[in-house]
Scaffold this motif. Structure first.
Motif, PDB file in Angstrom:
ATOM      1  N   ALA B 194     -48.500 -25.978  -8.733  1.00 42.80           N
ATOM      2  CA  ALA B 194     -48.804 -25.536  -7.283  1.00 42.80           C
ATOM      3  C   ALA B 194     -50.153 -24.747  -7.096  1.00 42.80           C
ATOM      4  O   ALA B 194     -50.590 -25.033  -6.309  1.00 42.80           O
ATOM      5  CB  ALA B 194     -47.478 -24.418  -6.829  1.00 42.80           C
ATOM      6  N   SER B 195     -50.489 -24.016  -8.164  1.00 41.26           N
ATOM      7  CA  SER B 195     -51.663 -23.313  -7.957  1.00 41.26           C
ATOM      8  C   SER B 195     -52.960 -24.319  -8.077  1.00 41.26           C
ATOM      9  O   SER B 195     -54.082 -24.299  -7.553  1.00 41.26           O
ATOM     10  CB  SER B 195     -51.945 -22.378  -9.185  1.00 41.26           C
ATOM     11  N   ALA B 196     -52.540 -25.419  -8.889  1.00 41.78           N
ATOM     12  CA  ALA B 196     -53.730 -26.457  -9.001  1.00 41.78           C
ATOM     13  C   ALA B 196     -54.156 -27.135  -7.698  1.00 41.78           C
ATOM     14  O   ALA B 196     -55.191 -27.653  -7.589  1.00 41.78           O
ATOM     15  CB  ALA B 196     -53.128 -27.506 -10.209  1.00 41.78           C
ATOM     16  N   ALA B 197     -53.125 -27.222  -6.947  1.00 39.67           N
ATOM     17  CA  ALA B 197     -53.215 -27.788  -5.532  1.00 39.67           C
ATOM     18  C   ALA B 197     -54.507 -27.364  -4.886  1.00 39.67           C
ATOM     19  O   ALA B 197     -55.240 -27.870  -4.183  1.00 39.67           O
ATOM     20  CB  ALA B 197     -51.841 -27.606  -4.709  1.00 39.67           C
ATOM     21  N   ARG B 198     -54.804 -25.971  -5.103  1.00 41.43           N
ATOM     22  CA  ARG B 198     -55.632 -25.312  -4.408  1.00 41.43           C
ATOM     23  C   ARG B 198     -56.901 -24.811  -5.265  1.00 41.43           C
ATOM     24  O   ARG B 198     -58.091 -24.246  -4.851  1.00 41.43           O
ATOM     25  CB  ARG B 198     -55.144 -23.972  -3.799  1.00 41.43           C
TER      26      ARG B 198
END
Lengths: 237, 237
Positions: B194-198
């Motif tokens: 999920a953090s990789a998305a941003r």
């Protein structure tokens, strides 16, 4: 509404005024560094008057201020049960993070513990807020009887939000509040989806929540951003 | 190796023996309910002897026991930098959860705070363990200069693991340790993705980590279980 200087405040108004003065001091300095003299000065009253309202001294004032802050915080969580869940969560987080922003040092001191004014009573107040937050979330997820895995997922996310809030305050409130809020919503989606992999109840909750999402919503945006990162993992299937 | 009863213990051996007796008492009861008499009795020595080693009394003994437990805990995190990251994390979590299992009530009391023996020094010891855990994870992710989002993700997961450990102890150690461990690994994968998305740095870390995974690994198992839950979300894209 300002209170004319010549009018005597009622007991309740005075009490509220002292609590507000205390809360604003606790927001700037750790509790150890706030004295009753400071509170009296900030409220423009005498020290004996502060003692009349809080005969237990700083400890009692701190606990009363904390209780008042806890009530305010619990009101942040109230959100009508309508629309996509990510949008409801996002609005509640907006209010919660505004609260963190406002209470600043007092919020950190309380959650980080080790303060001289921290007792089992203050811990119980903070735990009460956590429980209220978990109840709100489970209500929005429309779960009547949450199983251990769903409850653990929600409680873990609440703890993670607290940790993120402390780091955010430590980092001089970077990234901007709205960015932190969106990221926390996405972390919740990710945590729920991962739990759904092992828990049928969470899987039902996720499916129901996904049905409320739109192409412009938080889940769609997350999915569009995540896909390019994980596309190589297709070989694992 | 047992020490023959007739041999006098060296200073270091005696100290270790007293710390072990204290740790096993703190594992069964909250610190408030453990007296120096209890420690002396458990170690089979006199109370004055306990005081000779810990002239600061219970507070000093507690802090020394905590320091010794913190060292033991940090050793749980050591793991060779080889193979799929989920497997390394899984092995470290196995050791960490065995530690939680063993130290039980003492672990809860410490993390839940509000204990009479909790001070800024004990908080600093616990924070040191958290920092060590974060450093180990970032080392395994082969990140030299972690940005704020990756650091926040790792620290949030560490906090979430602590929360899960406390809930696990509260729930009578249910689910079984291995199940909790797998779930925590999956929560870490989800949080990172999920953090990789941003965050481009986290995206690189995730891609590199995925390249080490196999079809029999934790990510593959998670993906196979998650896909049926989220397949309806395809309409959002």
């Amino acid at each position: 509404m300002t209170t004319p200087a010549y009018r005597r405040l009622s007991v309740e108004e005075r009490r509220r005024q002292l609590l507000e003065a205390a809360l604003s001091l606790f927001a700037q300095r750790v509790p150890e560094e706030v004295s009753l003299d400071d509170v009296a000065e900030a409220a423009g009253v005498s020290r004996p008057l502060v003692y009349r309202y809080f005969p237990g001294g700083k400890q009692q004032l701190y606990e009363a201020a904390l209780r008042s802050a806890a009530e305010e915080l619990e009101q942040c969580f109230a959100e009508p049960p309508e629309g996509p869940l990510t949008l409801r969560l996002s609005r509640a987080l907006d209010r919660y993070l505004a609260f963190v922003d406002e209470h600043d040092a007092g919020f950190s001191a309380l959650l980080q513990g080790g303060s001289v004014v921290e007792t089992s009573r203050t811990t119980a107040i903070v735990d009460g807020v956590r429980r209220a937050a978990a109840k709100h979330i489970l209500d929005h997820l429309a779960v009547r009887d949450p199983g251990p895995r769903l409850r653990m997922t929600v409680r873990m996310w609440i703890t993670a939000v607290e940790a993120a809030s402390l780091i955010w305050l430590d980092n001089g409130k970077e990234p901007p509040l709205a960015e932190l809020r969106d990221w926390l919503v996405e972390q919740f989606v990710a945590a729920l989806v991962a739990s759904a992999a092992r828990d049928p109840q969470t899987a039902r909750v996720v499916k129901a929540a996904l049905a409320l999402e739109t192409g412009e919503g938080a889940v769609a945006a997350l999915a569009r951003r995540v896909l390019p990162v994980i596309e190589d993992a297709a070989r694992l299937l």
